[in-house]
Enzyme design. Structure first.
Site, PDB file in Angstrom:
ATOM      1  N   HIS A 240     -14.707  11.655  -0.321  1.00  0.00           N
ATOM      2  CA  HIS A 240     -15.446  12.150   0.841  1.00  0.00           C
ATOM      3  C   HIS A 240     -16.034  10.939   1.560  1.00  0.00           C
ATOM      4  O   HIS A 240     -17.174  10.974   2.012  1.00  0.00           O
ATOM      5  CB  HIS A 240     -16.560  13.114   0.393  1.00  0.00           C
ATOM      6  CG  HIS A 240     -16.062  14.418  -0.138  1.00  0.00           C
ATOM      7  ND1 HIS A 240     -16.691  15.608   0.096  1.00  0.00           N
ATOM      8  CD2 HIS A 240     -14.961  14.722  -0.876  1.00  0.00           C
ATOM      9  CE1 HIS A 240     -16.021  16.595  -0.490  1.00  0.00           C
ATOM     10  NE2 HIS A 240     -14.976  16.081  -1.093  1.00  0.00           N
TER      11      HIS A 240
ATOM     12  N   HIS B  58      -8.613  11.251  -3.795  1.00  0.00           N
ATOM     13  CA  HIS B  58      -9.355  12.085  -2.861  1.00  0.00           C
ATOM     14  C   HIS B  58     -10.793  11.597  -2.834  1.00  0.00           C
ATOM     15  O   HIS B  58     -11.403  11.372  -3.880  1.00  0.00           O
ATOM     16  CB  HIS B  58      -9.305  13.549  -3.313  1.00  0.00           C
ATOM     17  CG  HIS B  58     -10.202  14.442  -2.524  1.00  0.00           C
ATOM     18  ND1 HIS B  58     -10.242  14.444  -1.142  1.00  0.00           N
ATOM     19  CD2 HIS B  58     -11.123  15.378  -2.913  1.00  0.00           C
ATOM     20  CE1 HIS B  58     -11.115  15.334  -0.726  1.00  0.00           C
ATOM     21  NE2 HIS B  58     -11.670  15.906  -1.767  1.00  0.00           N
TER      22      HIS B  58
ATOM     23  N   TYR C 207       5.324 -10.591   4.184  1.00  0.00           N
ATOM     24  CA  TYR C 207       3.928 -10.809   3.815  1.00  0.00           C
ATOM     25  C   TYR C 207       3.822 -10.854   2.294  1.00  0.00           C
ATOM     26  O   TYR C 207       4.546 -10.157   1.596  1.00  0.00           O
ATOM     27  CB  TYR C 207       3.078  -9.678   4.373  1.00  0.00           C
ATOM     28  CG  TYR C 207       1.606  -9.780   4.059  1.00  0.00           C
ATOM     29  CD1 TYR C 207       0.734 -10.455   4.906  1.00  0.00           C
ATOM     30  CD2 TYR C 207       1.085  -9.202   2.913  1.00  0.00           C
ATOM     31  CE1 TYR C 207      -0.620 -10.541   4.632  1.00  0.00           C
ATOM     32  CE2 TYR C 207      -0.266  -9.291   2.618  1.00  0.00           C
ATOM     33  CZ  TYR C 207      -1.103  -9.967   3.484  1.00  0.00           C
ATOM     34  OH  TYR C 207      -2.456 -10.063   3.197  1.00  0.00           O
TER      35      TYR C 207
ATOM     36  N   HIS D 261     -12.878  18.852   5.684  1.00  0.00           N
ATOM     37  CA  HIS D 261     -12.954  18.492   4.285  1.00  0.00           C
ATOM     38  C   HIS D 261     -12.982  16.963   4.113  1.00  0.00           C
ATOM     39  O   HIS D 261     -14.062  16.375   4.019  1.00  0.00           O
ATOM     40  CB  HIS D 261     -11.770  19.137   3.548  1.00  0.00           C
ATOM     41  CG  HIS D 261     -11.841  19.030   2.062  1.00  0.00           C
ATOM     42  ND1 HIS D 261     -11.052  19.770   1.223  1.00  0.00           N
ATOM     43  CD2 HIS D 261     -12.602  18.266   1.258  1.00  0.00           C
ATOM     44  CE1 HIS D 261     -11.346  19.463  -0.036  1.00  0.00           C
ATOM     45  NE2 HIS D 261     -12.281  18.560  -0.025  1.00  0.00           N
TER      46      HIS D 261
ATOM     47  N   ASP E 188      -0.912  -2.300   9.511  1.00  0.00           N
ATOM     48  CA  ASP E 188      -0.509  -2.955   8.265  1.00  0.00           C
ATOM     49  C   ASP E 188      -0.384  -1.958   7.117  1.00  0.00           C
ATOM     50  O   ASP E 188       0.382  -2.177   6.179  1.00  0.00           O
ATOM     51  CB  ASP E 188      -1.528  -4.032   7.886  1.00  0.00           C
ATOM     52  CG  ASP E 188      -1.304  -5.335   8.638  1.00  0.00           C
ATOM     53  OD1 ASP E 188      -0.148  -5.772   8.716  1.00  0.00           O
ATOM     54  OD2 ASP E 188      -2.276  -5.912   9.154  1.00  0.00           O
TER      55      ASP E 188
END
Lengths: 239, 239, 239, 239
Positions: free
Chosen positions: A101, A99, A232, A175, A124
């Site tokens: 910001h 997580h 790839y 958020h 991708d």
């Protein structure tokens, strides 16, 4: 749980947090990476409010995914821990969660808009738009806020097809972004790619508000890197 | 091909990839530089999906330009190799090629717009707008995608005048930029200049959507650095 | 001119070029700083097209301001030398000049718009808008381009009041900024401040296209740092 | 005041100025941090116009908050000292103040617009919009400008509820931001968060000019980190 397994998990999660910090995606103490050991039923996460440059691997906090109880570590876990737990419980294949910001992904989250898939860099990593969850109700904000943040994410993913790994990222409105992967390191890679994609999409729309990408090109690029036909990297699919 | 020639080529291509990485134009494993030895009929390129900070010069992959077969190197070449091969085959004067997903150039590519020549920084490197190729057809995406990416680029360049060196850069729609030059190092210089030019053009249009640059000033700046009347640098034309 | 004086001048100009480079305002070989020794009637400038990281103080080129002839140094001077000479000839109080293609100042130059004075950061360095010169005519572009770039700058400054130091910066349309000061180091400071001011002005107008700053506040901030009533810094006026 | 207490204060303020500088928020000599020792009735502040990389802890200037007289230090204090003094006098709980010309916060100040609270990153630090003071009158600009800058700030804060710590930041129109906290280090944290928030708000509005954040989510995030019900960090409220 044996001490050596705890150390392996804490070290991996600590390293992911350090990589996240070095990537420039987190400011001050905002952001956290966690990792799970599914066989042991535990996750490790950054402690709450501790500066990244003072964080040692020993400081990571280990919790039971099932009960949420602390198993190892002297500090309080990140206040976002209930969100991470909700995701690990709903999707046992998830091995790491991040997580942040970060600027551009957060701007999309604050705007309430999904990030459209406008180019191959996006395709991708993410097979289609990066979605926004529904807003939390007033009750969901007031009580068990962090667990309910996890609830709106898992709600969205459970209703979508081929989740959680086709689009390993989501935006919570007002958020910011959450990303995940098969490991904590993977989730950090997704967070870095998401920020890049969020930035490029914003710039693209400023040049051409009508920009769209053909679905067959999205298919081609995603499948070039993921799934049975991937070609790839050195081993077909890059883990 | 003698071992010392292979080493010279691989080292030059490795160094170009490292310079590209240090320039900040590539994220994670996205981007690659190649270089050709025209006399030997070979090219060297970055291996696929290998992290830049783990890349050694020995890891570069050498291929026959004609047949596309691997001549030297233990790893799989970049998945974009067929695009590079198409360009080397069509334009033997090209000695180096770079592909990135750099932010601003990619945003122009995703928007489907050519980058207009709005200032002398642009004209010093690129003699007029940096164009966008046509879109690939559905069939071209599904079969031999990377080779067809090379096809739409060479198609465009073959129809244009004074190519490939008057404008050593092109945008593939929904994808990103390719640049080239007389060497791999040259192609890296073009990639860096392209990103700067792409960024400044976007900012300029946000200040004045009607901005245009007089053709005589474009002529002056390009010819100051390129061609028989060049007088920039220590030897007339800077290679 | 004595060897020690030449060395002092070349070292100061070399240091200014290095500071300019470290500031991030120049890309590749684009940009140059020069400095004058008015008593000796000479200027020193960066050599043309030499990479900043290979530039040594010995490489700086010393020329007669009057005749433009090279007095010292083994290399060809910057191709922008005639522009610098024109300014030193017109304004003997100028002791240093900088030319860059810095992103935001160049974007304003490419847009053909003067940078309005919208805040105290601007007014601390530049007493009012940073102007744009007239465009060069086709003849002025074709013949003696760099000298004519100097001509349109000195033309503007000679017609303005309290120049050259009230606004030690100007934009040449489709090209980029020139800044100056009492020394080469001073001109570098102005170039850095100009880029910051150009960036902030663009952002401000995106938030409020009608933004203007009261003249009395411009007066206050400029005079706080410059002229007889200055009280900023340790010695009144900061040189 | 004893020498050891002076040294402790000067060292803390010097460190805050260094952290401010390393954060990239200040350009050249623009910006300053101060800190107060309320028990002793003094503040320390950066000297005026001294380059950050030449600043030593001994150079900090200590003044009486009450009289504004210099108590310790060989240099002239920052020209913004009267603004800092006004804040310390009006709000004895303030232990540190920072002033910068950071890009995004300054752009909002130059635009005359308050920074709306559009996301949880903002709400974690600032409980609602970051306001703009009224403009100074012509008389207030001409006489005691810096003290009057302090006056318009304290005027605003005295009229608002729960100040100064619910929103420890304010914008002075055409000028830039001031932030504060319980210590100089705290004020630096607020300045860094403010710049991030200012940037994200600008980007958010470019994606959705109608973006707003629900008040209950603002309440939740602010109270998660501040006040009696805080549960973020290791000790409840993070100081």
């Amino acid at each position: 749980m044996k001490a050596d397994k705890i150390k392996i998990l804490k070290t991996a999660v600590w390293k992911a947090n350090m990589d996240l910090w070095k990537s420039g995606l987190v400011i001050q103490t905002f952001g956290n990476a966690s990792g799970a050991d599914a066989a042991e039923g535990v996750m490790a996460i950054k402690p709450s409010g501790v500066d990244y440059d003072e964080c040692r691997w020993e400081d990571m906090v280990v919790l039971s995914i099932d009960s949420g109880e602390i198993i190892d570590g002297p500090l309080r876990p990140s206040s976002d821990t209930p969100t991470h737990l909700a995701l690990y419980r709903a999707f046992p294949a998830i091995g790491g969660i991040v997580h942040t910001h970060s600027r551009y992904a957060t701007s999309w989250a604050q705007s309430g808009r999904a990030i459209p898939c406008l180019g191959t860099t996006h395709a991708d990593y993410f097979y289609g738009p990066v979605p926004v969850t529904r807003k939390l109700s007033t009750d969901e904000i007031k009580t068990d806020y962090e667990a309910n943040t996890g609830k709106v994410i898992t709600e969205y993913l459970s209703a979508a097809t081929n989740q959680p790994f086709d689009v390993p990222a989501i935006l919570v409105p007002h958020h910011g972004p959450f990303t995940w992967g098969k490991s904590a390191a993977d989730a950090v890679h997704s967070a870095i790619a998401l920020e890049e994609v969020a930035r490029t999409a914003l710039l693209t729309l400023s040049l051409n508000p009508e920009a769209v990408m053909p679905q067959e090109l999205i298919d081609k690029h995603f499948r070039r890197k993921h799934g049975p036909d991937a070609y790839y990297g050195q081993k077909g699919e890059k883990s």
